[in-house]
Design a protein around this motif. Structure first.
Motif, PDB file in Angstrom:
ATOM      1  N   ASN A  45     -28.495 -10.429  23.424  1.00 18.32           N
ATOM      2  CA  ASN A  45     -29.912 -10.089  23.340  1.00 18.32           C
ATOM      3  C   ASN A  45     -30.429 -10.488  21.963  1.00 18.32           C
ATOM      4  O   ASN A  45     -30.109  -9.845  20.963  1.00 18.32           O
ATOM      5  N   PRO A  46     -31.245 -11.555  21.887  1.00 17.03           N
ATOM      6  CA  PRO A  46     -31.748 -12.025  20.582  1.00 17.03           C
ATOM      7  C   PRO A  46     -32.508 -10.955  19.808  1.00 17.03           C
ATOM      8  O   PRO A  46     -32.600 -11.028  18.576  1.00 17.03           O
ATOM      9  N   ARG A  47     -33.043  -9.947  20.496  1.00 15.10           N
ATOM     10  CA  ARG A  47     -33.761  -8.886  19.804  1.00 15.10           C
ATOM     11  C   ARG A  47     -32.851  -8.102  18.871  1.00 15.10           C
ATOM     12  O   ARG A  47     -33.310  -7.443  17.935  1.00 15.10           O
ATOM     13  N   PHE A  48     -31.552  -8.163  19.118  1.00 20.00           N
ATOM     14  CA  PHE A  48     -30.597  -7.454  18.271  1.00 20.00           C
ATOM     15  C   PHE A  48     -30.688  -7.924  16.824  1.00 20.00           C
ATOM     16  O   PHE A  48     -30.495  -7.138  15.894  1.00 20.00           O
ATOM     17  N   LEU A  49     -30.977  -9.206  16.621  1.00 19.51           N
ATOM     18  CA  LEU A  49     -31.010  -9.791  15.276  1.00 19.51           C
ATOM     19  C   LEU A  49     -32.362  -9.642  14.588  1.00 19.51           C
ATOM     20  O   LEU A  49     -32.515 -10.074  13.438  1.00 19.51           O
ATOM     21  N   SER A  50     -33.332  -9.046  15.260  1.00 18.98           N
ATOM     22  CA  SER A  50     -34.673  -8.936  14.687  1.00 18.98           C
ATOM     23  C   SER A  50     -34.698  -7.944  13.529  1.00 18.98           C
ATOM     24  O   SER A  50     -33.935  -6.967  13.505  1.00 18.98           O
TER      25      SER A  50
END
Length: 329
Positions: free
Chosen positions: A45-50
């Protein structure tokens, strides 16, 4: 004093270079594991790195890190505290009741809650030192007592209506970083100094390494253990206060499984359940790893039930790693 017994309390007798190498090796597992989890969850989930998510991680790690710091001192003496989650719940309930229901104010609410933590630690310490109850059993009993007391305070009803000024203890920011994160950092720095640079810290590690040798060189082991458990109770109550400010509501069942996260964090960070070994930095890194695991599984859509299974596996794995490190030492 017999000088032949004096070297028995020298916890670090190896050269500084080798000590640094051992320290790095202790932290290696935590650092590598954190890196792997960041890559895996970032892929899922790319949102993890936000930045927003990492701000939330900085908030979430604070309570676990505070508990892990308390657990570090206790485990370093070859003890353990499995009552931390229930103490967090009881502390948050008492603090909320004092502030909201009795209107005695935020400062008095915090002071009374910390005093409660000292009392809890004294009861555990007295059970271990005076009654000879093993730490696991003493804290297991306190787990039940604190949880029952938390439920009895309001018959299981949550407490709401905390003032915004109290919530800012956790929810506010300084230099863009959450206040509760700063609390954990300051506590970690103070605790690291105490454990590594003071007589109190040396005695703590010495007792965990060899309690009989510590007695023979004049350390008052019962008194020191009592102080350790009182310190652990106070810090656990501090975690309850921070948790209350973060959630803005006191739940009598809050803090569930937090003791497992704290124990796993200490062992993953290089501490040993056999005592005599432990670092505050390692425990904080272990807390970060456990928080990343919790946060990442939620963002990946993994069921909370599966998360509990993963937590159990991590705890067992951490103990296995502790045994492996002990055999290789």
């Amino acid at each position: 004093m017999d000088q032949q017994t004096q070297p028995l309390i020298q916890v670090e007798t190896i050269p500084r270079g080798r000590a640094l190498l051992r320290f790095v090796r202790q932290l290696a597992f935590a650092l590598i594991s954190i890196a792997v989890l960041v890559v895996v969850f970032g892929f899922l989930n790319p949102r993890f790195l936000s930045p927003v998510n990492w701000f939330h991680i900085a908030q979430q790690v604070a309570v676990i890190a505070i508990l892990a710091i308390a657990q570090t001192f206790i485990i370093a003496t070859a003890g353990i505290d499995i009552s931390q989650g229930s103490v967090v719940a009881l502390s948050s309930m008492i603090c909320a009741i004092v502030i909201v229901d009795t209107h005695l104010g935020i400062v008095l609410g915090i002071l009374l809650t910390l005093l409660l933590g000292a009392l809890v630690g004294a009861i555990i310490g007295g059970s271990v030192v005076v009654l000879g109850v093993p730490p696991f059993i003493a804290t297991l009993g306190m787990l039940a007592i604190a949880l029952g007391a938390a439920l009895l305070t309001t018959n299981g009803t949550p407490v709401f209506g905390l003032p915004e000024s109290f919530q800012n203890i956790a929810q506010g920011t300084i230099a863009g970083f959450p206040n509760m994160g700063w609390i954990a950092i300051v506590l970690a720095l103070i605790s690291a100094f105490v454990l590594n640079k003071t007589r109190f810290g040396r005695y703590t590690l010495a007792i965990g390494s060899n309690p009989e040798a510590a007695r023979r060189v004049g350390i008052n082991v019962p008194r020191h253990l009592m102080l350790i458990y009182i310190l652990g109770g106070v810090i656990s109550s501090l975690a309850g206060i921070v948790y209350l400010a973060y959630t803005a509501a006191a739940q009598p069942t809050s803090g569930a499984n937090y003791e497992l996260y704290a124990i796993a964090a200490v062992v993953i960070g290089g501490g040993s359940l056999f005592g005599g070994v432990g670092t505050i930095l390692g425990s904080v890194l272990g807390a970060l790893l456990m928080t990343i695991l919790k946060n990442g599984t939620q963002l990946a859509g993994i069921s909370s039930y599966v998360e509990q299974v993963i937590l159990g596996i991590v705890v067992i794995g951490a103990v296995y790693i502790d045994n492996l490190r002990r055999r290789l030492r």
